[in-house]
Design an enzyme around this catalytic site. Structure first.
Site, short mmCIF file in Angstrom:
data_model
loop_
_atom_site.label_atom_id
_atom_site.label_comp_id
_atom_site.label_asym_id
_atom_site.label_seq_id
_atom_site.Cartn_x
_atom_site.Cartn_y
_atom_site.Cartn_z
N LYS A 39 0.84 -1.21 0.00
CA LYS A 39 0.00 0.00 0.00
C LYS A 39 0.87 1.25 0.00
O LYS A 39 0.63 2.20 -0.75
CB LYS A 39 -0.95 -0.02 1.21
N GLN A 75 -4.60 -1.80 9.41
CA GLN A 75 -4.55 -3.14 8.80
C GLN A 75 -5.18 -4.17 9.75
O GLN A 75 -4.80 -4.27 10.91
CB GLN A 75 -3.09 -3.50 8.50
N ASP A 78 -11.22 2.84 4.06
CA ASP A 78 -11.58 1.42 3.94
C ASP A 78 -13.09 1.24 3.90
O ASP A 78 -13.59 0.17 3.54
CB ASP A 78 -11.04 0.66 5.18
#
Ligand code: NAD
Length: 282
Positions: free
Chosen positions: A54, A98, A121
């Site tokens: 990422k 994460q 997200d």
């Protein structure tokens, strides 16, 4: 019939090229560099690999990225404090924590602490709620990538029968909702589903997100269907999808490979959502 292979890497590259132009414009014309903070807790090798990918993808597009790597025994409060700090930073437009987090940390609490405007997200209940009632919001990256891949086939999703296998909050449920919003008639299957083949065989578009390698065989697929395989499971060191690719590709109209299908799209849509966050902040 041999299926057309949907090349996720090429589609992702195409979207990233367009994003790069937008980012260059933001930097040069508005003096604004999109910024993403990625937070990792602990030393899960897969999570570390995702986080590094990422950060690298951000750099390639000229975005600013910060990586915060916390020890596995970091307290929940220390993580919440970091998120609050990132919420207040003007140069950070998106925050990604994460998952999965270590067991002593309450994931829901963490998600609730992220400013919904920086929740790239799309997991904060404000975003999931808005998404479900059709208000513009961050759409979770993997299902969003699935939609973009289906769009490349030229199929009109409206009116199609779509079956989604897997009903998680991260993938299956939002994928089903997205298809519903596109006008499809949606069936959502999960591990309690009695006759899986009954539901997969009628699907014009079949989305697999169960994490069961080889679950879907040719006999379970409608001739000419569009088959999107989200599943990724390591089997003998190799990534395997939920679809028995070799047999299903002889029956489907379109199919995504694993790897090289949905995977590259997930990070791309994260970058896309971060650019959207900049637009909303200005
Ligand atoms: P999860 O374990 O949270 O959910 C799995 C879902 O599948 C559940 O709803 C479960 O009921 C259902 N299921 C399990 N076995 C089944 C079976 N035999 N028949 C029908 N339904 C079944 O998993 P998740 O986080 O949603 O991820 C699903 C898969 O997608 C995993 O392989 C994961 O690695 C992969 N994934 C890939 C990407 C990517 O970028 N390519 C991103 C996220 C997840």
């Amino acid at each position: 019939m041999t299926a057309k292979i949907i090349d996720g890497k090429a589609v992702a590259q195409d979207i990233r090229g367009k994003l790069k132009q937008e980012i260059d414009h933001m930097i040069n014309e508005q003096g604004m560099t999109p910024g993403l903070a990625v937070v990792l807790v602990g030393n899960n090798p897969a999570s570390e690999a995702y986080v590094n990918m990422k950060a690298k993808a951000c750099q390639e597009l000229g975005m600013y990225s910060e990586k915060h790597h916390l020890e596995a025994d970091t307290t929940e409060q220390a993580l919440l404090d970091l998120i609050e700090k990132l919420n207040g930073k003007a140069d950070i437009h998106g925050i990604l924590v994460q998952l999965p987090l270590p067991e002593h940390i309450d994931t829901t609490k963490v998600i609730l602490t992220i400013d919904p405007k920086k929740d790239v997200d799309g997991f904060h209940p404000i975003n999931t709620g808005n998404f479900h009632i059709g208000i513009e919001s961050f759409i979770p990256c993997t299902p969003y990538g699935v939609l973009k891949l289906i769009e490349t086939t030229g199929l009109d999703i409206a009116g199609k029968d779509v079956t989604v296998v897997g009903a998680s909050n991260l993938v299956g449920k939002p994928a089903a909702m997205l298809m519903l919003q596109e006008g499809a008639t949606v069936t959502l299957c999960h591990k309690m589903t009695h006759d899986l083949a009954l539901h997969t065989q009628k699907a014009d578009i079949l989305i697999l997100a169960a994490g069961c390698p080889g679950l879907i065989t040719a006999g379970m697929v409608k001739e000419g269907a569009c088959v999107i395989d989200v599943g990724t499971t390591k089997v003998a060191g190799k990534l395997k999808g939920d679809v028995d690719f070799e047999t299903v590709k002889e029956k489907a109209g379109w199919i995504t490979p694993v790897p090289g299908g949905v995977g590259p799209m997930t990070i791309t849509m994260l970058l896309y959502n971060t650019v959207q966050a900049v637009k909303q902040a200005t």
